[in-house]
Design a protein around this motif. Sequence first.
Motif, PDB file in Angstrom:
ATOM      1  N   ARG A   1     -49.436 -41.883  11.057  1.00  0.00           N
ATOM      2  CA  ARG A   1     -50.296 -41.076  11.945  1.00  0.00           C
ATOM      3  C   ARG A   1     -51.441 -40.433  11.164  1.00  0.00           C
ATOM      4  NH1 ARG A   1     -45.172 -38.987  13.776  1.00  0.00           N
ATOM      5  NH2 ARG A   1     -44.506 -40.053  15.710  1.00  0.00           N
ATOM      6  N   LYS A   2     -51.240 -40.190   9.886  1.00  0.00           N
ATOM      7  CA  LYS A   2     -52.284 -39.605   9.042  1.00  0.00           C
ATOM      8  C   LYS A   2     -53.270 -40.654   8.527  1.00  0.00           C
ATOM      9  CE  LYS A   2     -49.494 -35.672   7.464  1.00  0.00           C
ATOM     10  NZ  LYS A   2     -48.841 -35.015   6.299  1.00  0.00           N
ATOM     11  N   GLY A   3     -53.035 -41.907   8.899  1.00  0.00           N
ATOM     12  CA  GLY A   3     -53.983 -42.955   8.516  1.00  0.00           C
ATOM     13  C   GLY A   3     -53.583 -43.802   7.337  1.00  0.00           C
ATOM     14  N   VAL A   4     -52.382 -43.612   6.811  1.00  0.00           N
ATOM     15  CA  VAL A   4     -51.913 -44.455   5.707  1.00  0.00           C
ATOM     16  C   VAL A   4     -51.676 -45.871   6.243  1.00  0.00           C
ATOM     17  CG1 VAL A   4     -50.063 -44.829   4.019  1.00  0.00           C
ATOM     18  CG2 VAL A   4     -50.874 -42.504   4.503  1.00  0.00           C
ATOM     19  N   PRO A   5     -52.193 -46.898   5.582  1.00  0.00           N
ATOM     20  CA  PRO A   5     -52.022 -48.273   6.062  1.00  0.00           C
ATOM     21  C   PRO A   5     -50.541 -48.647   6.227  1.00  0.00           C
ATOM     22  CG  PRO A   5     -53.662 -48.196   4.317  1.00  0.00           C
ATOM     23  CD  PRO A   5     -53.030 -46.837   4.366  1.00  0.00           C
TER      24      PRO A   5
ATOM     25  N   LYS B   1     -36.089 -41.304   7.172  1.00  0.00           N
ATOM     26  CA  LYS B   1     -37.084 -42.244   6.645  1.00  0.00           C
ATOM     27  C   LYS B   1     -38.021 -42.726   7.751  1.00  0.00           C
ATOM     28  CE  LYS B   1     -34.453 -45.300   4.381  1.00  0.00           C
ATOM     29  NZ  LYS B   1     -34.182 -46.496   3.530  1.00  0.00           N
ATOM     30  N   LEU B   2     -37.468 -43.000   8.917  1.00  0.00           N
ATOM     31  CA  LEU B   2     -38.275 -43.461  10.043  1.00  0.00           C
ATOM     32  C   LEU B   2     -39.283 -42.391  10.448  1.00  0.00           C
ATOM     33  CD1 LEU B   2     -38.456 -45.899  12.032  1.00  0.00           C
ATOM     34  CD2 LEU B   2     -36.969 -44.577  13.556  1.00  0.00           C
ATOM     35  N   ASP B   3     -38.837 -41.155  10.508  1.00  0.00           N
ATOM     36  CA  ASP B   3     -39.699 -40.031  10.878  1.00  0.00           C
ATOM     37  C   ASP B   3     -40.827 -39.842   9.865  1.00  0.00           C
ATOM     38  OD1 ASP B   3     -40.570 -37.672  12.205  1.00  0.00           O
ATOM     39  OD2 ASP B   3     -39.315 -36.434  10.887  1.00  0.00           O
ATOM     40  N   GLN B   4     -40.499 -39.900   8.582  1.00  0.00           N
ATOM     41  CA  GLN B   4     -41.507 -39.715   7.536  1.00  0.00           C
ATOM     42  C   GLN B   4     -42.527 -40.848   7.540  1.00  0.00           C
ATOM     43  OE1 GLN B   4     -39.005 -39.364   4.082  1.00  0.00           O
ATOM     44  NE2 GLN B   4     -38.919 -37.130   4.196  1.00  0.00           N
ATOM     45  N   ALA B   5     -42.059 -42.064   7.761  1.00  0.00           N
ATOM     46  CA  ALA B   5     -42.978 -43.200   7.813  1.00  0.00           C
ATOM     47  C   ALA B   5     -43.980 -43.025   8.946  1.00  0.00           C
ATOM     48  CB  ALA B   5     -42.193 -44.498   7.997  1.00  0.00           C
ATOM     49  N   CYS B   6     -43.499 -42.636  10.103  1.00  0.00           N
ATOM     50  CA  CYS B   6     -44.392 -42.413  11.247  1.00  0.00           C
ATOM     51  C   CYS B   6     -45.407 -41.313  10.944  1.00  0.00           C
ATOM     52  CB  CYS B   6     -43.567 -42.050  12.483  1.00  0.00           C
ATOM     53  SG  CYS B   6     -42.608 -43.405  13.176  1.00  0.00           S
ATOM     54  N   ALA B   7     -44.964 -40.266  10.271  1.00  0.00           N
ATOM     55  CA  ALA B   7     -45.869 -39.159   9.944  1.00  0.00           C
ATOM     56  C   ALA B   7     -47.008 -39.637   9.046  1.00  0.00           C
ATOM     57  CB  ALA B   7     -45.094 -38.031   9.263  1.00  0.00           C
TER      58      ALA B   7
ATOM     59  N   ILE C   1     -37.488 -52.594  13.717  1.00  0.00           N
ATOM     60  CA  ILE C   1     -37.852 -51.317  13.095  1.00  0.00           C
ATOM     61  C   ILE C   1     -39.338 -51.029  13.314  1.00  0.00           C
ATOM     62  CG2 ILE C   1     -38.066 -50.098  10.887  1.00  0.00           C
ATOM     63  CD1 ILE C   1     -35.582 -51.745   9.957  1.00  0.00           C
ATOM     64  N   CYS C   2     -40.155 -52.055  13.117  1.00  0.00           N
ATOM     65  CA  CYS C   2     -41.597 -51.890  13.288  1.00  0.00           C
ATOM     66  C   CYS C   2     -41.965 -51.611  14.742  1.00  0.00           C
ATOM     67  CB  CYS C   2     -42.335 -53.131  12.799  1.00  0.00           C
ATOM     68  SG  CYS C   2     -42.243 -53.355  11.014  1.00  0.00           S
ATOM     69  N   ALA C   3     -41.222 -52.194  15.678  1.00  0.00           N
ATOM     70  CA  ALA C   3     -41.487 -51.947  17.101  1.00  0.00           C
ATOM     71  C   ALA C   3     -41.297 -50.466  17.424  1.00  0.00           C
ATOM     72  CB  ALA C   3     -40.578 -52.811  17.961  1.00  0.00           C
ATOM     73  N   ALA C   4     -40.286 -49.840  16.825  1.00  0.00           N
ATOM     74  CA  ALA C   4     -40.063 -48.408  17.033  1.00  0.00           C
ATOM     75  C   ALA C   4     -41.216 -47.594  16.450  1.00  0.00           C
ATOM     76  CB  ALA C   4     -38.738 -47.994  16.390  1.00  0.00           C
ATOM     77  N   ILE C   5     -41.663 -47.984  15.244  1.00  0.00           N
ATOM     78  CA  ILE C   5     -42.776 -47.263  14.608  1.00  0.00           C
ATOM     79  C   ILE C   5     -44.062 -47.422  15.423  1.00  0.00           C
ATOM     80  CG2 ILE C   5     -44.250 -47.186  12.558  1.00  0.00           C
ATOM     81  CD1 ILE C   5     -41.774 -47.996  10.915  1.00  0.00           C
ATOM     82  N   THR C   6     -44.324 -48.630  15.888  1.00  0.00           N
ATOM     83  CA  THR C   6     -45.521 -48.881  16.698  1.00  0.00           C
ATOM     84  C   THR C   6     -45.467 -48.104  18.004  1.00  0.00           C
ATOM     85  OG1 THR C   6     -45.826 -51.078  15.729  1.00  0.00           O
ATOM     86  CG2 THR C   6     -46.860 -50.673  17.870  1.00  0.00           C
ATOM     87  N   ALA C   7     -44.296 -48.037  18.623  1.00  0.00           N
ATOM     88  CA  ALA C   7     -44.146 -47.266  19.862  1.00  0.00           C
ATOM     89  C   ALA C   7     -44.435 -45.783  19.627  1.00  0.00           C
ATOM     90  CB  ALA C   7     -42.737 -47.451  20.422  1.00  0.00           C
ATOM     91  N   ALA C   8     -44.060 -45.287  18.450  1.00  0.00           N
ATOM     92  CA  ALA C   8     -44.244 -43.872  18.141  1.00  0.00           C
ATOM     93  C   ALA C   8     -45.649 -43.537  17.661  1.00  0.00           C
ATOM     94  CB  ALA C   8     -43.224 -43.439  17.088  1.00  0.00           C
TER      95      ALA C   8
END
Length: 267
Positions: A146-150, A137-143, A174-181
């Motif tokens: 990165r494509k510009g989804v808000p 789920k974390l990987d898919q959210a980041c993807a 959780i958001c800190a990990a996403i922001t870092a990625a």
Amino acid sequence: MNHRSIRQKLQSVQYFVLDMDGTIFRGKRVFPFAVTFLQELQKRGLNYIFLSNNSSKNVWDYRRMLSGMGFPVETGQIYTSAEATIEYLKKKRIGKRIFLLGTERLRQSFEKAGFEINLTHPEVVVAGFDTELTYEKLDQACAWIRKGVPFVATHPDLNCPVENGGMKPDCGAICAAITAATGVTPKIPGKPHREMLEGLLSRTKTTPDKMILVGDRLTTDIKMGNDFGIFTILVLTGEATRQDLKTSPIQPDVVLDKIIDILDYMD
């Protein structure tokens, strides 16, 4: 503030705004003195509303939990960051299709509000306190981000206090990990932000100067009060400590060991 000033402020209050995790209970352990405090508010005919950033549960879960702990409450007396996020998304019309990092309970809240959980064509990525988080789920959210989804997150808390003085990684972590990625920071409607205040005001039909906000976190509960003119009481039964107060730029109006100590200023 001196005892007299605090007492005068309490006499003018129309609503007690009460945080839950770390203020009323910690994890699954209710503070017995909190039950006594709520019973005293009821005896005096004083209004109160529970305000929580914890989006892992929905308002119906909280109602059952609070009732089981000895706090009879209606769903209208509970307002969470999940509801603030739902109201924000509806107001901004960002989209109905959501990629959700959240629990089954959070999913139910969004679906009940008319949103669709969509893994293939989301219009927005929403992160909550996901105690069911997987790497996939974390990987898919980041993807998608990165494509510009808000990217929207229910609340910024890094940790959630649990029993025996422990902490669990919360939505902010959780958001800190996403922001870092991804390099993208989320929009956050929950405490301490204005969207949470607006939802609170619409429910209580009052103004910030007629409220008292009681909580255990400097960066959410107390900051929200400071930013919007709400009188604040910090209790030391959750995240913040007296040591934190020595270095924090965010300061409450009053510091108490526990919520029942408020009654000392009401007699």
